[in-house]
Design an enzyme around this catalytic site. Structure first.
Site, PDB file in Angstrom:
ATOM      1  N   GLU A  30       0.911  -1.384  -0.209  1.00 48.67           N
ATOM      2  CA  GLU A  30       0.420  -0.003   0.082  1.00 48.67           C
ATOM      3  C   GLU A  30       0.673   0.899   0.068  1.00 48.67           C
ATOM      4  O   GLU A  30       1.992   1.043   0.629  1.00 48.67           O
ATOM      5  CB  GLU A  30      -0.982  -0.156   1.399  1.00 48.67           C
TER       6      GLU A  30
ATOM      7  N   CYS B 109       3.275   8.199   1.328  1.00 46.63           N
ATOM      8  CA  CYS B 109       3.335   7.290   2.959  1.00 46.63           C
ATOM      9  C   CYS B 109       3.792   5.813   1.573  1.00 46.63           C
ATOM     10  O   CYS B 109       3.051   5.403   1.156  1.00 46.63           O
ATOM     11  CB  CYS B 109       1.990   6.591   3.683  1.00 46.63           C
TER      12      CYS B 109
ATOM     13  N   CYS C 129       5.410  -7.101   7.220  1.00 49.00           N
ATOM     14  CA  CYS C 129       5.992  -6.615   8.890  1.00 49.00           C
ATOM     15  C   CYS C 129       6.670  -8.053   9.650  1.00 49.00           C
ATOM     16  O   CYS C 129       5.339  -8.417   9.766  1.00 49.00           O
ATOM     17  CB  CYS C 129       5.893  -5.436   9.486  1.00 49.00           C
TER      18      CYS C 129
ATOM     19  N   CYS D 127       3.382  -5.827  16.368  1.00 43.71           N
ATOM     20  CA  CYS D 127       2.745  -4.616  17.057  1.00 43.71           C
ATOM     21  C   CYS D 127       1.459  -5.172  17.198  1.00 43.71           C
ATOM     22  O   CYS D 127       1.151  -5.594  16.437  1.00 43.71           O
ATOM     23  CB  CYS D 127       3.195  -3.248  16.548  1.00 43.71           C
TER      24      CYS D 127
ATOM     25  N   CYS E   8      -1.560  -2.683  15.430  1.00 39.52           N
ATOM     26  CA  CYS E   8      -1.287  -3.287  13.856  1.00 39.52           C
ATOM     27  C   CYS E   8      -2.121  -3.598  12.914  1.00 39.52           C
ATOM     28  O   CYS E   8      -1.738  -5.037  13.715  1.00 39.52           O
ATOM     29  CB  CYS E   8      -0.263  -2.363  13.939  1.00 39.52           C
TER      30      CYS E   8
ATOM     31  N   CYS F 269      -3.732   1.410   9.060  1.00 37.38           N
ATOM     32  CA  CYS F 269      -2.785   0.403   7.911  1.00 37.38           C
ATOM     33  C   CYS F 269      -3.035  -0.754   7.536  1.00 37.38           C
ATOM     34  O   CYS F 269      -3.359  -1.516   8.392  1.00 37.38           O
ATOM     35  CB  CYS F 269      -1.626   0.506   8.652  1.00 37.38           C
TER      36      CYS F 269
HETATM   37  N1  SAH Z   1       7.501   0.036  10.487  1.00 37.20           N
HETATM   38  C1  SAH Z   1       7.231   1.204  11.329  1.00 37.20           C
HETATM   39  C2  SAH Z   1       6.639   1.871   9.935  1.00 37.20           C
HETATM   40  C3  SAH Z   1       5.223   1.917  10.011  1.00 37.20           C
HETATM   41  S1  SAH Z   1       4.233   1.712  10.805  1.00 37.20           S
HETATM   42  C4  SAH Z   1       6.833   1.646  12.163  1.00 37.20           C
HETATM   43  O1  SAH Z   1       5.959   1.145  13.088  1.00 37.20           O
HETATM   44  O2  SAH Z   1       7.430   2.698  13.086  1.00 37.20           O
HETATM   45  C5  SAH Z   1       3.808   3.900  11.155  1.00 37.20           C
HETATM   46  C6  SAH Z   1       2.781   4.191  11.739  1.00 37.20           C
HETATM   47  O3  SAH Z   1       2.032   3.612  11.719  1.00 37.20           O
HETATM   48  C7  SAH Z   1       3.816   3.923  13.355  1.00 37.20           C
HETATM   49  O4  SAH Z   1       3.911   4.569  14.598  1.00 37.20           O
HETATM   50  C8  SAH Z   1       2.694   2.741  13.800  1.00 37.20           C
HETATM   51  O5  SAH Z   1       3.100   2.882  15.536  1.00 37.20           O
HETATM   52  C9  SAH Z   1       2.040   3.582  13.431  1.00 37.20           C
HETATM   53  N2  SAH Z   1       0.250   2.556  13.481  1.00 37.20           N
HETATM   54  C10 SAH Z   1       0.304   0.898  13.191  1.00 37.20           C
HETATM   55  N3  SAH Z   1      -0.972   1.191  12.992  1.00 37.20           N
HETATM   56  C11 SAH Z   1      -1.664   1.485  13.608  1.00 37.20           C
HETATM   57  C12 SAH Z   1      -3.082   2.553  13.572  1.00 37.20           C
HETATM   58  N4  SAH Z   1      -4.135   1.199  13.633  1.00 37.20           N
HETATM   59  N5  SAH Z   1      -3.817   3.276  14.530  1.00 37.20           N
HETATM   60  C13 SAH Z   1      -2.699   4.279  14.459  1.00 37.20           C
HETATM   61  N6  SAH Z   1      -1.209   4.387  14.186  1.00 37.20           N
HETATM   62  C14 SAH Z   1      -0.834   2.732  13.777  1.00 37.20           C
HETATM   63 FE1  SF4 Z   2       5.657  -3.389  11.702  1.00 35.53          FE
HETATM   64 FE2  SF4 Z   2       3.071  -2.627  12.086  1.00 35.53          FE
HETATM   65 FE3  SF4 Z   2       5.118  -2.854  14.242  1.00 35.53          FE
HETATM   66 FE4  SF4 Z   2       5.435  -0.658  12.253  1.00 35.53          FE
HETATM   67  S1  SF4 Z   2       3.726  -1.265  13.537  1.00 35.53           S
HETATM   68  S2  SF4 Z   2       7.186  -2.106  13.159  1.00 35.53           S
HETATM   69  S3  SF4 Z   2       4.460  -1.724  10.418  1.00 35.53           S
HETATM   70  S4  SF4 Z   2       3.610  -4.390  13.419  1.00 35.53           S
END
Ligand code: SAH
Ligand code: SF4
Length: 406
Positions: A123, A136, A143, A147, A150, A381
């Site tokens: 995406e 973006c 990934c 997390c 996420c 995301c």
């Molecule tokens: N992996 C990297 C970059 C991609 S995620 C990272 O974790 O930083 C980009 C941002 O979106 C990160 O700060 C992540 O924590 C946040 N993010 C992921 N899922 C989300 C969600 N459901 N709602 C809000 N922010 C989210």
């Molecule tokens: Fe991976 Fe999502 Fe964690 Fe970023 S926030 S490191 S994309 S699992």
């Protein structure tokens, strides 16, 4: 402190999916040195290579050409040779959603995957504003990390993107937006007032960029090159969940802006939200931030903090956050949680976000809440990808046709 291996094993998904290089490689993502080697493989005499590399660089990255035929400064013979061995393929838009606020979300199919096998998709989101347009970009399919808040983290399949697939997202977006010299800009949504639709890049799409370091570095250096795409390193932000050893490398070898997904102020909670914290706990992470090459008040690190109702959004958390970041040139970005089906969290109430943000504001950080953009189309995301994965082949074709006729 690093935990024993058996406890950290689940932090990262392995093994990665295999990348199958296309028979004819795309020149998108080639560095100057790689272009010189490619010309060498076509028997271009060494004395001519530097000049030819300059020409190719201009046509590929400054003009955004999609065909060798249009490279008028290159001899017909060399154009034919190039076309015989290489392509200028970039990811292809297979689905597009346009928000009422002009935000565009694309599902991109990566070029050159094996026939008959399900192609990999990522995406990419474009967020226009009056003065700037931010793209973006993704760094992996899925990934490696997981997390808990996420959606990308829940995807099983993981593959590192090549440098070409990362730069290719910018090229595909510029194709779609008519954002090359002489192009026609869209009229169905906000576009920034300056010359360029895309002025800023954030690596905040799918994937952990610092787990794909070499490709991300090469791609970002290509994007920043002043004779090509020319987006300054000050306008490129890499977001990491905290891969500590590669933070310093990113500062030294890329020199872009850094964003860190902090999300919690205590290791116990961060271990749960961002399991990578078990490997690189908060103190080590912040130490790496303090030492980030080039960090200063003019070049601050952004700390991202997702607002999860009843989890990390208390006033005590806010106070602990500003205490924790004391002494680090920092910006704080409070991100309203974007829920996805099956997620176990809720977004904090607006009143609580305001109270939390007031504490952060009183500590001297300006406008810390990130306004959600494209809420009508985005969800979290990784969701466009999952939504289309549920469609049948026929529905996907229909969606594709819809995109093509627009
Ligand atoms: N992996 C990297 C970059 C991609 S995620 C990272 O974790 O930083 C980009 C941002 O979106 C990160 O700060 C992540 O924590 C946040 N993010 C992921 N899922 C989300 C969600 N459901 N709602 C809000 N922010 C989210
Ligand atoms: Fe991976 Fe999502 Fe964690 Fe970023 S926030 S490191 S994309 S699992």
């Amino acid at each position: 402190m690093t935990l024993p291996l058996q406890n950290t094993a689940f932090v990262e998904k392995t093994p990665l999916e295999r990348y199958v290089a296309p028979e004819k490689p795309s020149l998108i993502g080639f560095t100057r040195a790689q272009l010189a080697d490619a010309l060498g493989s076509l028997d271009v005499p060494e004395a001519q290579r530097k000049m030819r590399v300059q020409q190719l660089w201009h046509w590929i990255y400054f003009r955004g050409l999609t065909s060798f035929d249009e490279m008028t400064s290159v001899s017909k013979e060399l154009r034919a040779q190039l076309a015989g061995h290489f392509t200028l393929a970039r990811p292809e838009v297979v689905a597009e959603q346009v928000s009422v606020d002009g935000t565009r979300k694309w599902l991109l199919r990566l070029p050159g995957e094996v026939q008959g096998e399900r192609p990999h998709e990522v995406e990419c989101v474009y967020i226009p504003d009056t003065e700037r347009g931010t793209l973006c970009v993704s760094s992996q399919v899925g990934c490696t990390l997981n997390c808990t808040f996420c959606h990308t983290g829940t995807q099983r399949l993981v593959r590192n993107l090549t440098a070409g697939e990362i730069v290719g997202q910018v090229m595909a977006a510029r194709d779609r937006l008519g954002d090359w010299p002489g192009g026609t800009r869209p009229t169905d949504g906000l576009v920034p007032s300056g010359e360029r639709c895309i002025t800023n890049i954030v690596l905040m799409g799918m994937g952990e960029p610092l787990y794909n370091f070499d490709s991300v570095r090469d791609a970002l250096l290509i994007m920043a090159d002043g004779e090509g795409i020319a987006i300054s390193k000050r306008r490129i932000t890499l977001s990491t969940s905290g891969v500590v050893p590669n933070i310093t490398r990113a500062g030294a070898e890329i020199g872009c802006m850094l964003a860190v997904s902090l999300h919690a102020v205590r290791d116990e909670l961060r271990n749960e939200l961002v399991p990578l914290n078990r490997k690189y706990p908060i103190a080590e992470l912040l130490e790496a931030c303090r030492n980030y090459p080039g960090v200063s008040n003019a070049k601050r690190i952004t700390f991202e903090y997702v607002m999860l109702k009843g989890v990390n959004d208390s006033i005590d958390d806010a106070k602990a956050l500003v205490r924790l970041l004391k002494g680090i040139p920092a910006k704080i970005n409070l991100i309203p949680f974007n829920p996805w089906p099956g997620s176990k969290y809720e977004c904090s109430d607006w009143g609580q976000i305001e109270k939390f943000s007031q504490v952060v504001f009183d500590a001297g950080y300006a406008s810390p809440v990130r306004t959600p953009r494209g809420r009508d189309i985005l969800a979290a995301c990784g969701q466009l990808k999952s939504a289309t994965e549920k469609l049948s082949a026929r529905e996907r074709m229909a969606l594709r046709a819809m995109v093509m006729v627009e």
